[in-house]
Enzyme design. Structure first.
Site, PDB file in Angstrom:
ATOM      1  N   TYR A   1      15.478  23.728  -9.282  1.00 16.84           N
ATOM      2  CA  TYR A   1      16.453  22.644  -9.286  1.00 16.84           C
ATOM      3  C   TYR A   1      16.976  22.385 -10.706  1.00 16.84           C
ATOM      4  O   TYR A   1      17.418  23.296 -11.391  1.00 16.84           O
ATOM      5  CB  TYR A   1      15.871  21.384  -8.644  1.00 16.84           C
ATOM      6  N   SER A   2      16.934  21.139 -11.172  1.00 15.53           N
ATOM      7  CA  SER A   2      17.642  20.793 -12.407  1.00 15.53           C
ATOM      8  C   SER A   2      16.974  21.271 -13.686  1.00 15.53           C
ATOM      9  O   SER A   2      17.564  21.139 -14.763  1.00 15.53           O
ATOM     10  CB  SER A   2      17.860  19.280 -12.484  1.00 15.53           C
ATOM     11  N   THR A   3      15.799  21.850 -13.602  1.00 16.89           N
ATOM     12  CA  THR A   3      15.270  22.521 -14.776  1.00 16.89           C
ATOM     13  C   THR A   3      16.252  23.612 -15.216  1.00 16.89           C
ATOM     14  O   THR A   3      16.303  23.981 -16.395  1.00 16.89           O
ATOM     15  CB  THR A   3      13.876  23.100 -14.475  1.00 16.89           C
TER      16      THR A   3
ATOM     17  N   LYS B   1      19.347  23.199 -15.607  1.00 14.55           N
ATOM     18  CA  LYS B   1      20.341  22.624 -16.524  1.00 14.55           C
ATOM     19  C   LYS B   1      20.009  22.927 -17.987  1.00 14.55           C
ATOM     20  O   LYS B   1      20.910  23.154 -18.800  1.00 14.55           O
ATOM     21  CB  LYS B   1      20.438  21.107 -16.325  1.00 14.55           C
TER      22      LYS B   1
END
Length: 385
Positions: A66-68, A70
């Site tokens: 997921y947002s890791t 980013k």
């Protein structure tokens, strides 16, 4: 439950904490790795990669984080800035002229990286297939008017961040963010991390479970969740990019794994994330991704006030990274990185010369880390005292 891997002398307590997380029922399958002063000191893994088949978590198991993701995308942007090819203070239209519609002409690249652009979702209805195709989402963002005055507030761009920053990278460099990342970050360091996973690698991916899904929960719990992440809430719209990613189960599908979703679709293992962040803040086998000057630019706080998308929490950002705040007190004052929905993490501390990676397939409810990763990171700090 089998726990495999290795720790350097003095870091045995990290493995003990990793085992404790399993013993307390907090994990299904997971891996954790840490680097200190450019040297790997922890690399442990264990549990089950797929509950349905009982496939064990192996040394080469990967997981969607997921947002890791980013943080990985931000590193790519900062490499271009470091090379003088991207000015993060310049208007986005400098690199992406079509972006300058609906009052967005003067939005700087820095607002995309720091969640201040007011483009946390798109109002145009897009199917999942359209979002995964890239161009339809880009065109929708070009036409989208900001949902708040850019720069006046900060609000988490949970999915659109990757399209916005990724398109700037593509306009500057010519390569997609997934290709750029493989060429300039992953391959030089030997990382097992992908934004756009080749089909041949699919059998190694762990299956996610839990998280924000309302499947199987009581009506009472569902009603509570809908208040915070329902389809009409800011957070609900941001997490689905306006509806394209409404079904959380799609993140276990080959279609999402194959596509480039640079805010939420990265797939890799803990050792690759830890090695990457170690190479951000120092040399790893002769390779350094960002200079000390660029690290300071990347990690300097750019936001203030409540995050209006994530329940008005005190979650603050540098240029693409989560930084210290009252909500996020992990490591030293210069620590930075990014967490993913459900618990995954990539984090580093330039002063302590520590870098970490944590991935797991049992999703917790948090979006900014949880007790599993915090306990592992804190155990690493205890090891260097």
């Amino acid at each position: 439950m089998t726990i495999d891997g290795w720790t350097a002398k003095g870091f045995e307590n990290v493995r003990e904490q990793f085992e404790k997380n399993f013993a307390e029922g907090l994990e299904v399958g997971a891996s954790f790795a840490a680097y200190h002063r450019g040297r790997k000191v922890v690399d442990v893994w264990g549990g089950i990669a797929d509950e349905a088949t009982e496939r064990p978590w192996a040394e080469d198991t990967m997981c969607l984080v997921y947002s890791t993701t980013k943080g990985v995308t931000a590193i790519c942007a900062h490499q271009l800035a470091q090379a003088g090819r991207l000015d993060t203070d310049a208007p986005v239209v400098t690199y992406w002229p079509e972006f300058g519609q609906a009052g967005k002409e003067s939005i700087p690249v820095s607002y995309l990286l720091s969640h201040q652009a007011g483009l946390a979702w798109v109002d145009e209805p897009l199917t999942l297939d359209e979002a995964l195709a890239w161009a339809p989402m880009i065109h929708a963002l070009e036409r989208q008017a900001p949902h708040w005055e850019p720069g006046s507030s900060q609000g988490y761009h949970a999915v659109t961040y990757g399209y916005l920053v990724g398109e700037v990278i593509r306009r500057v460099d010519g390569r997609s963010v997934g290709t750029y990342m493989r060429d300039e970050v992953a391959e030089p360091l030997g990382l097992d991390f992908w934004i756009g996973l080749p089909e041949a690698e699919e059998p190694r991916v762990a299956t996610l479970s839990g998280g924000l899904s309302t499947e199987g929960v009581s009506d009472e719990v569902k009603a509570i969740l809908d208040q915070f992440v329902g389809p009409d809430t800011m957070l609900g719209k941001a997490l689905t990019a306006g509806g394209a990613f409404q079904d959380t189960g799609v993140f276990n599908t080959r279609a999402v794994h194959a596509a480039e979703v640079p805010a939420a679709g990265g797939i890799g293992d803990a050792r690759s994330i830890a090695r990457m962040y170690a190479a951000v803040i120092g040399e790893v086998d002769g390779i350094r991704l960002l200079s000390p000057e660029q690290v300071k630019i990347a990690s300097a706080q750019r936001t203030s006030g409540p995050n209006i998308v994530i329940l008005n929490l005190d979650l603050q950002f540098g240029l693409g990274f989560i930084v210290q705040s009252s909500l996020m007190q992990l490591g030293g004052p210069q620590s930075f990185g990014h967490f993913g929905l459900g618990g995954s993490a990539g984090w580093c501390d330039p002063e302590a010369e520590l870098a970490f990676g944590y991935v797991m397939n049992k999703l917790d409810m948090g979006m900014a880390g949880d007790q599993r990763s915090f306990s592992l990171v804190n155990a690493c700090y205890d090891s260097i005292k």
